[in-house]
Design an enzyme around this catalytic site. Structure first.
Site, PDB file in Angstrom:
ATOM      1  N   ASP A  35       0.834  -1.206   0.000  1.00  0.00           N
ATOM      2  CA  ASP A  35       0.000   0.000   0.000  1.00  0.00           C
ATOM      3  C   ASP A  35       0.870   1.258   0.000  1.00  0.00           C
ATOM      4  OD1 ASP A  35      -2.296   1.493   0.018  1.00  0.00           O
ATOM      5  OD2 ASP A  35      -2.691   1.247   2.159  1.00  0.00           O
ATOM      6  N   ASN A  37       1.367   3.326  -2.889  1.00  0.00           N
ATOM      7  CA  ASN A  37       1.949   3.718  -4.189  1.00  0.00           C
ATOM      8  C   ASN A  37       1.481   5.113  -4.601  1.00  0.00           C
ATOM      9  OD1 ASN A  37       2.894   1.140  -4.211  1.00  0.00           O
ATOM     10  ND2 ASN A  37       1.703   0.440  -5.968  1.00  0.00           N
ATOM     11  N   TRP A  40       2.964   7.859  -2.414  1.00  0.00           N
ATOM     12  CA  TRP A  40       4.392   7.997  -2.740  1.00  0.00           C
ATOM     13  C   TRP A  40       4.549   8.902  -3.956  1.00  0.00           C
ATOM     14  CZ3 TRP A  40       7.420   7.035  -6.995  1.00  0.00           C
ATOM     15  CH2 TRP A  40       8.802   6.899  -6.806  1.00  0.00           C
ATOM     16  N   HIS A  52       2.837   3.168  -8.903  1.00  0.00           N
ATOM     17  CA  HIS A  52       2.673   1.737  -9.211  1.00  0.00           C
ATOM     18  C   HIS A  52       3.906   1.214  -9.946  1.00  0.00           C
ATOM     19  CE1 HIS A  52      -1.288   2.010  -7.679  1.00  0.00           C
ATOM     20  NE2 HIS A  52      -1.805   2.681  -8.699  1.00  0.00           N
ATOM     21  N   LEU A 146      10.007 -21.443  -3.900  1.00  0.00           N
ATOM     22  CA  LEU A 146       9.030 -20.478  -3.368  1.00  0.00           C
ATOM     23  C   LEU A 146       7.774 -20.430  -4.239  1.00  0.00           C
ATOM     24  CD1 LEU A 146       8.309 -17.965  -1.550  1.00  0.00           C
ATOM     25  CD2 LEU A 146       9.425 -16.574  -3.301  1.00  0.00           C
TER      26      LEU A 146
HETATM   27  C1  FPP Z   1      -1.711   0.131  -3.454  1.00  0.00           C
HETATM   28  O1  FPP Z   1      -1.321   1.459  -3.474  1.00  0.00           O
HETATM   29  C2  FPP Z   1      -1.231  -0.591  -4.611  1.00  0.00           C
HETATM   30  C3  FPP Z   1      -1.998  -1.197  -5.562  1.00  0.00           C
HETATM   31  C4  FPP Z   1      -3.466  -1.192  -5.541  1.00  0.00           C
HETATM   32  C5  FPP Z   1      -1.409  -1.881  -6.709  1.00  0.00           C
HETATM   33  C6  FPP Z   1      -0.224  -2.743  -6.423  1.00  0.00           C
HETATM   34  C7  FPP Z   1       0.603  -2.803  -7.635  1.00  0.00           C
HETATM   35  C8  FPP Z   1       1.938  -2.836  -7.655  1.00  0.00           C
HETATM   36  C9  FPP Z   1       2.784  -2.870  -6.459  1.00  0.00           C
HETATM   37  C10 FPP Z   1       2.590  -2.770  -8.983  1.00  0.00           C
HETATM   38  C11 FPP Z   1       3.268  -3.979  -9.431  1.00  0.00           C
HETATM   39  C12 FPP Z   1       2.737  -5.257  -8.908  1.00  0.00           C
HETATM   40  C13 FPP Z   1       2.819  -6.414  -9.585  1.00  0.00           C
HETATM   41  C14 FPP Z   1       2.413  -7.660  -8.930  1.00  0.00           C
HETATM   42  C15 FPP Z   1       3.285  -6.459 -10.950  1.00  0.00           C
HETATM   43  P1  FPP Z   1      -2.443   2.580  -3.574  1.00  0.00           P
HETATM   44  O2  FPP Z   1      -2.630   2.933  -5.003  1.00  0.00           O
HETATM   45  O3  FPP Z   1      -3.671   2.122  -2.874  1.00  0.00           O
HETATM   46  O4  FPP Z   1      -1.757   3.759  -2.803  1.00  0.00           O
HETATM   47  P2  FPP Z   1      -2.482   4.913  -1.959  1.00  0.00           P
HETATM   48  O5  FPP Z   1      -3.190   4.233  -0.823  1.00  0.00           O
HETATM   49  O6  FPP Z   1      -1.335   5.758  -1.513  1.00  0.00           O
HETATM   50  O7  FPP Z   1      -3.414   5.615  -2.905  1.00  0.00           O
END
Ligand code: FPP
Length: 276
Positions: A35, A37, A40, A52, A146
């Site tokens: 969580d 992204n 950030w 992301h 794994l």
């Molecule tokens: C949460 O951050 C993240 C996601 C919903 C997507 C996760 C995706 C990745 C880590 C990219 C790559 C992953 C793979 C498996 C290829 P958010 O967008 O909810 O962040 P926020 O809460 O700050 O808005």
């Protein structure tokens, strides 16, 4: 653990932390809510999708670190059934990123004997993403190291509904519906993670104190570890800190352990209530 030390620098903070980890108490299953992204990216005045994109590197890092530590299963929450509420452009870019990750990482997964599985309602994904996933799952199916579960279009409640429906369907098929009686083992076996150990450690980044519909059944006795770090900043040292903290926890599974009170002495103490 030897594999891990091969990539660490002797004497530095990470190496010392790794020294403190007990190889006999490595969690069998680690689950991660990746969580932060979006925040950030926003902090850097970048579009959310940049967060992301930056979130791919920590995925690589935790997969590699789990493999080196000897973790059996790693489950990553990549897309929830609720994430469809996000703007179309963000969702579409997430599928593109997923396809990119699978294409680039597949050779590395194969080299390292890593098996990829998907948990969630994959049938609702765009066809191109489904095909890429299917191919990666198929090509890694015989790997024995794994196991990485990507939770995609995943919801804990949806998973339970799907498990119950699978149990009902099977009973209908066998003609045993009338005398069907469900127990915990049957539910566990029919979850998307059927046959895998339940998570021992659940990590959530970005400081949010929520489960967010993740592995609701399986985390009944998981140790929770929340870090303020946003997912794109999550490094190997952060993962090792989580494992070290997990190893300090006194896991009682509802019972008592040596570290807690002695049951025999307890029983001798007056209860302070009149005998019935
Ligand atoms: C949460 O951050 C993240 C996601 C919903 C997507 C996760 C995706 C990745 C880590 C990219 C790559 C992953 C793979 C498996 C290829 P958010 O967008 O909810 O962040 P926020 O809460 O700050 O808005």
């Amino acid at each position: 653990m030897q594999d891990l030390f091969a990539v660490l620098t002797p004497g530095d903070e990470e190496w010392q932390l790794a020294q403190s980890i007990d190889p006999a108490k490595i969690p069998a299953h680690v689950a991660i809510i990746m969580d932060g992204n979006g925040r950030w990216a926003t902090m850097r005045s970048l579009p959310r999708i940049a967060g992301h994109r930056a979130g791919i590197e920590p995925v690589r890092t935790v997969v590699e670190t789990c493999a080196r530590l000897g973790v059996e299963c790693l489950t990553l929450y990549a897309f929830s059934v609720e994430n469809w509420k996000r703007p179309r452009s963000e969702v579409d870019t997430l599928w593109r990123l997923l396809r990119y990750y699978l294409k680039v990482e597949l050779p590395r997964l194969m080299r390292n004997n890593i098996r990829l599985t998907v948990i969630g309602r994959v049938e609702s994904l765009p066809v191109a993403a489904q095909e890429e996933l299917e191919s990666a799952v198929e090509r890694t199916a015989r790997n024995t190291g794994l196991r990485v579960n990507l939770a995609i279009n995943y919801g804990g409640r949806t998973e339970l509904v799907d498990a119950v429906n699978r149990i009902l369907d099977e009973a209908r098929r066998k003609g045993t519906l009338q005398k069907l009686s469900v127990d915990e083992d049957m539910i566990s076996a029919n979850l998307y993670t059927g046959g895998q150990p339940d998570p021992d450690l659940l990590i959530r980044t970005s400081g949010e104190m929520r489960i967010s519909n993740f592995l609701l059944w399986q985390i009944a006795y998981a140790e929770l570890y929340v870090t303020e770090t946003y997912w794109p900043d999550f490094k190997r040292i952060d993962f090792l800190k989580a494992v070290a903290e997990y190893q300090k926890r006194d896991r009682r599974f509802g019972g008592l352990t040596n570290r807690t009170s002695k049951p025999a002495e307890w029983m001798d103490e007056p209860l302070g209530v009149p005998a019935p």
